[in-house]
Design a protein around this motif. Sequence first.
Motif, PDB file in Angstrom:
ATOM      1  N   CYS A 198      39.769  73.064  71.222  1.00 41.91           N
ATOM      2  CA  CYS A 198      38.895  72.481  70.205  1.00 41.91           C
ATOM      3  C   CYS A 198      38.197  73.550  69.367  1.00 41.91           C
ATOM      4  O   CYS A 198      37.832  73.290  68.217  1.00 41.91           O
ATOM      5  N   GLU A 199      38.020  74.746  69.919  1.00 40.40           N
ATOM      6  CA  GLU A 199      37.350  75.802  69.166  1.00 40.40           C
ATOM      7  C   GLU A 199      38.210  76.337  68.027  1.00 40.40           C
ATOM      8  O   GLU A 199      37.697  76.948  67.095  1.00 40.40           O
TER       9      GLU A 199
ATOM     10  N   ILE B 174      37.214  62.148  68.624  1.00 39.81           N
ATOM     11  CA  ILE B 174      36.138  61.399  69.274  1.00 39.81           C
ATOM     12  C   ILE B 174      36.015  59.999  68.684  1.00 39.81           C
ATOM     13  O   ILE B 174      35.853  59.007  69.416  1.00 39.81           O
ATOM     14  N   MET B 175      36.106  59.897  67.367  1.00 43.94           N
ATOM     15  CA  MET B 175      35.979  58.586  66.744  1.00 43.94           C
ATOM     16  C   MET B 175      37.139  57.676  67.133  1.00 43.94           C
ATOM     17  O   MET B 175      36.962  56.472  67.335  1.00 43.94           O
TER      18      MET B 175
ATOM     19  N   LYS C 204      27.072  68.113  65.490  1.00 43.07           N
ATOM     20  CA  LYS C 204      26.811  69.469  65.967  1.00 43.07           C
ATOM     21  C   LYS C 204      27.772  69.767  67.102  1.00 43.07           C
ATOM     22  O   LYS C 204      27.859  69.007  68.074  1.00 43.07           O
ATOM     23  N   ILE C 205      28.522  70.879  66.980  1.00 43.42           N
ATOM     24  CA  ILE C 205      29.516  71.255  67.991  1.00 43.42           C
ATOM     25  C   ILE C 205      29.228  72.662  68.492  1.00 43.42           C
ATOM     26  O   ILE C 205      29.054  73.586  67.689  1.00 43.42           O
ATOM     27  N   THR C 206      29.148  72.836  69.806  1.00 49.83           N
ATOM     28  CA  THR C 206      28.965  74.179  70.363  1.00 49.83           C
ATOM     29  C   THR C 206      30.322  74.866  70.490  1.00 49.83           C
ATOM     30  O   THR C 206      31.348  74.212  70.670  1.00 49.83           O
ATOM     31  N   ASN C 207      30.309  76.184  70.386  1.00 49.55           N
ATOM     32  CA  ASN C 207      31.531  76.987  70.513  1.00 49.55           C
ATOM     33  C   ASN C 207      31.212  78.235  71.333  1.00 49.55           C
ATOM     34  O   ASN C 207      31.205  79.356  70.818  1.00 49.55           O
TER      35      ASN C 207
ATOM     36  N   ASN D   1      36.146  71.098  62.567  1.00 53.19           N
ATOM     37  CA  ASN D   1      35.177  70.121  63.033  1.00 53.19           C
ATOM     38  C   ASN D   1      35.642  68.697  62.742  1.00 53.19           C
ATOM     39  O   ASN D   1      35.444  67.779  63.551  1.00 53.19           O
ATOM     40  N   ASP D   2      36.262  68.506  61.587  1.00 57.65           N
ATOM     41  CA  ASP D   2      36.746  67.169  61.225  1.00 57.65           C
ATOM     42  C   ASP D   2      37.800  66.680  62.217  1.00 57.65           C
ATOM     43  O   ASP D   2      37.829  65.497  62.574  1.00 57.65           O
ATOM     44  N   ALA D   3      38.659  67.593  62.683  1.00 58.35           N
ATOM     45  CA  ALA D   3      39.700  67.203  63.634  1.00 58.35           C
ATOM     46  C   ALA D   3      39.089  66.825  64.978  1.00 58.35           C
ATOM     47  O   ALA D   3      39.518  65.848  65.612  1.00 58.35           O
TER      48      ALA D   3
END
Length: 389
Positions: free
Chosen positions: A279-280, A291-292, A311-314, A284-286
């Motif tokens: 995921c990193e 998730i959606m 908000k996404i942590t990396n 972000n859209d992907a």
Amino acid sequence: LDGQVDDRIPPMSTPPPHRQSQDVSVDIAIGRAISHHMLVDFAVLSEEERRMLTWNLKNVEYALGANVQDLSMMYWDIDDRHAFEGDHVLLRQGYSTVVEHLHRLLDQRGDRFRCELEFKVGRVEYNRKSSTASYFGTEDTGRKFIELSDTCCVSSEDGTRRVKCDFLVSTVPLGVLKASISDDSRKSGISFEPELPFVKRDAIESVGFGLLNKVYLQFPFPFWRRNNILAPGQTQFGNASGVHPHHYMFLDVGEALGLQCGESSVLMSLISGREAASCEVMTNDAVVGEIMETLRTLFSQIDVPDPLAVKITNWGSDNFSRGSYTYLAPGSTDQDFETLQSPLNGNGDSVLLEKSETMRLFFAGEHTTALHPSMAHGAMRKFVYIRAR
């Protein structure tokens, strides 16, 4: 378990010859147990059974930030016997409050404490030869040089700042230590002089450093509470739908923090191990798209709105962490935690505290405690222990 391999993630490295053991990974042990019990292969499992098995495996992986094929069957849960009782809790103001509390305690020490900010460490010297200089030019006066303190020095990566001291305590994450001993010097700005001894480097290389990332999505309203889908007080729900199973759990952040309904319409998804690494490198859209799709599958009977903010942590891409917390891989043991926490003398050739030795470089952090590894309280207790010594 089904033999599928994600090409985006490099294969697990095999332990060196001196690390060979009878240990296997968790997924191999589970596969053997199920096959022995059923006397058949996994093909007989129903779709629902496979989904539930996958969900439970993801729940195990979350605890250590690593996939079951990377976890030691013999030692992955070695710390369970020392676990504290009670429920998990969230800090309403975040983990930064822990750091702020520690800083206030240290600040009370007055001039004995100095905080250096914006100091990106480059070189760590723990055996500098420091002595007095002669007041009488170069002539031999017969006087012996007197060894002074300040035998340690930390230099900034750009070389413009230096801090001299008597002793050092390294609390950098294991991921940063791994990068410091990597053959590719570009991966880390930290170097140790003298070089860390083999036994220390071997433990750093062998103990795994897991990855756990979180995705926060703010919605216009808590749709997951419409039509009494979730019971009052229920703070989380799982995903056993088979759609993007690495998003295995969702947490209602507002409910978990005890906020009033409507004050926080935020869901948090957890991603661990190799999927977190994948995921990193996604946009972000992907990630949000996955998730959606999962949420709209779980709540197909209602209209699920698009998120207002994300908000996404990396943590894997963060050069100051390079991961989240430790795990034990096949070939490593809980004894490696003892090696990771052992101090070094000035020559870098001893990790045993003896009367004739003066230890200069100490280590603290969640990767240095066999009692509470992978835990914030493990890191704090270890650091307090070193200060007390």
